[in-house]
Design an enzyme around this catalytic site. Sequence first.
Site, mmCIF file in Angstrom:
data_model
loop_
_atom_site.group_PDB
_atom_site.id
_atom_site.type_symbol
_atom_site.label_atom_id
_atom_site.label_comp_id
_atom_site.label_asym_id
_atom_site.label_seq_id
_atom_site.Cartn_x
_atom_site.Cartn_y
_atom_site.Cartn_z
ATOM 1 N N GLY A 1 59.195 40.130 67.894
ATOM 2 C CA GLY A 1 58.745 41.367 68.531
ATOM 3 C C GLY A 1 59.779 41.956 69.464
ATOM 4 O O GLY A 1 59.979 43.174 69.496
ATOM 5 N N THR A 2 60.450 41.111 70.231
ATOM 6 C CA THR A 2 61.417 41.613 71.211
ATOM 7 C C THR A 2 62.541 42.370 70.513
ATOM 8 O O THR A 2 62.883 43.501 70.894
ATOM 9 C CB THR A 2 61.979 40.439 72.039
ATOM 10 N N GLN B 1 50.429 42.187 69.081
ATOM 11 C CA GLN B 1 49.133 41.505 69.240
ATOM 12 C C GLN B 1 48.103 41.950 68.205
ATOM 13 O O GLN B 1 46.979 41.422 68.203
ATOM 14 C CB GLN B 1 48.578 41.739 70.660
ATOM 15 N N HIS C 1 54.778 34.457 65.246
ATOM 16 C CA HIS C 1 54.143 33.337 65.957
ATOM 17 C C HIS C 1 52.831 33.708 66.631
ATOM 18 O O HIS C 1 52.172 32.862 67.212
ATOM 19 C CB HIS C 1 55.124 32.689 66.944
ATOM 20 N N CYS D 1 48.426 39.494 92.408
ATOM 21 C CA CYS D 1 48.933 39.103 93.729
ATOM 22 C C CYS D 1 50.093 38.123 93.611
ATOM 23 O O CYS D 1 50.203 37.368 92.663
ATOM 24 C CB CYS D 1 47.823 38.520 94.568
ATOM 25 N N THR E 1 73.010 36.021 58.734
ATOM 26 C CA THR E 1 72.388 35.336 57.593
ATOM 27 C C THR E 1 70.884 35.269 57.804
ATOM 28 O O THR E 1 70.405 34.911 58.880
ATOM 29 C CB THR E 1 72.974 33.914 57.450
ATOM 30 N N SER F 1 55.204 40.147 65.195
ATOM 31 C CA SER F 1 55.807 38.843 65.496
ATOM 32 C C SER F 1 54.998 37.730 64.829
ATOM 33 O O SER F 1 53.776 37.641 65.030
ATOM 34 C CB SER F 1 55.808 38.670 67.014
ATOM 35 N N ASN G 1 48.707 42.661 75.660
ATOM 36 C CA ASN G 1 48.678 41.202 75.504
ATOM 37 C C ASN G 1 47.970 40.481 76.648
ATOM 38 O O ASN G 1 47.575 39.341 76.499
ATOM 39 C CB ASN G 1 50.110 40.664 75.366
HETATM 40 N N1 PLP Z 1 55.147 42.421 72.673
HETATM 41 C C1 PLP Z 1 53.985 41.835 72.997
HETATM 42 C C2 PLP Z 1 52.785 42.687 73.235
HETATM 43 C C3 PLP Z 1 53.902 40.438 73.110
HETATM 44 O O1 PLP Z 1 52.754 39.877 73.443
HETATM 45 C C4 PLP Z 1 55.075 39.679 72.874
HETATM 46 C C5 PLP Z 1 55.051 38.202 73.018
HETATM 47 O O2 PLP Z 1 54.586 37.679 74.016
HETATM 48 C C6 PLP Z 1 56.254 40.339 72.517
HETATM 49 C C7 PLP Z 1 56.256 41.713 72.437
HETATM 50 C C8 PLP Z 1 57.507 39.581 72.216
HETATM 51 O O3 PLP Z 1 57.436 39.046 70.924
HETATM 52 P P1 PLP Z 1 58.436 37.854 70.482
HETATM 53 O O4 PLP Z 1 57.980 36.639 71.207
HETATM 54 O O5 PLP Z 1 58.240 37.735 69.008
HETATM 55 O O6 PLP Z 1 59.810 38.281 70.828
#
Ligand code: PLP
Length: 386
Positions: A72-73, A184, A206, A330, A242, A204, A156
């Site tokens: 995702g990142t 998500q 995982h 907090c 790769t 993503s 998330n």
């Molecule tokens: N975006 C959201 C909403 C997420 O919950 C997460 C993971 O916690 C990510 C992006 C990042 O995904 P990844 O862990 O595959 O880089």
Amino acid sequence: MNSIIYLDNAATTSIDPQVLEAMMPYMSDYYGNPSSGYSIGRESRLAIEMARKKVADLLGVKPTNIYFTSGGTESNNTAIATAVTELGCSHIISSPIEHHAVLHTIDHYASQFNITSSFVKINSAGAVDLLDLEEQLAKKSEMGIKCLVSLMHANNEIGSLLDMDEAGQICSRYQAIFHSDCVQTIGHYAINLASAGVHFAAASGHKFHGPKGTGILYVREGTSFVPLIHGGSQERKKRAGTENVHGIIGFTRALELAMENQVNDQNHIQALNERMRNQLSALSPQISFNSTAQSLYTVLSVNFPEGSNTDLILALLDHEGICASGGSACTSGEEAGSHVIAALKKNLPGATIRFSFSKKTSEKDIDTAVRAIGNILESAKPRVSA
Ligand code: PLP
């Protein structure tokens, strides 16, 4: 490993044995580099292209719209970078509750390029004010400024959901580029990306029982797009390196399983979510929730009574073998707290904890966790001496 009750499935999920089984041959027998011309290389290439076709079918798009990434990142980074550097977006509209993979990326591009950014208004449940989005886009469009809109499909931490179709229609009225972090939701809902109105979407593996370090970037047909990672000509020259062949196979099998069982899994998880909500409500009238009945069904964000401490509750739960996540506004120690909970502006006086569920969560897991929470809250009550 000692048995644990894992209620942190929005952070990651355990890999499904069927996914692992599908991946194994690509770590042993089919080890050829997909770019190699001989037979075991061609086998790897074929496996990737068949996986791409499968993923595309499951998401209602064409195989050429799917790029395999490390998660995702990377997918979010690639979409935002391309909108700024290739598509001429000089203003980014996002929300204060996006994942840091989006927020920090926007900050980065805003500081490196001559672009501005703004947030849409959200309400105390994390719902995006789509009228505000439309007004902001209208103003920018009058000024001739092209916008990127980056809004996540589901949050998330609290599970608030975006009406992606509606947001997509608004974006299209103002010729804005629309990116959605669907990390998500892809694998948890039946989503047709072609009709969702997005130019870019991230997923993503995982998060739905696939391997970590795997993901996709969806790119709408006809949207020009430049690589973030430079080097070889993999992924049609859009993502060098790769290919993670076993990861791609794992991502694809996980998505396939998730979609095959989506309705059953959703019903199971939704019922667990409601069970936990009802049992927690019965524990104390001072417990409240950030997730609503309409939120993402895998997440329950819970606010505990005044004086409770997120880190302490999490540590005590961990001691009982129960895994959950903090999500508190907090500050505790050096932790900055959750930007998501802070953005809800609820001024919560106690701990906020996110419980998140998967198809592997059971009723017994919920009942045991709620019993443990009850004991923790009970032991925290001030003792009145007779
Ligand atoms: N975006 C959201 C909403 C997420 O919950 C997460 C993971 O916690 C990510 C992006 C990042 O995904 P990844 O862990 O595959 O880089």
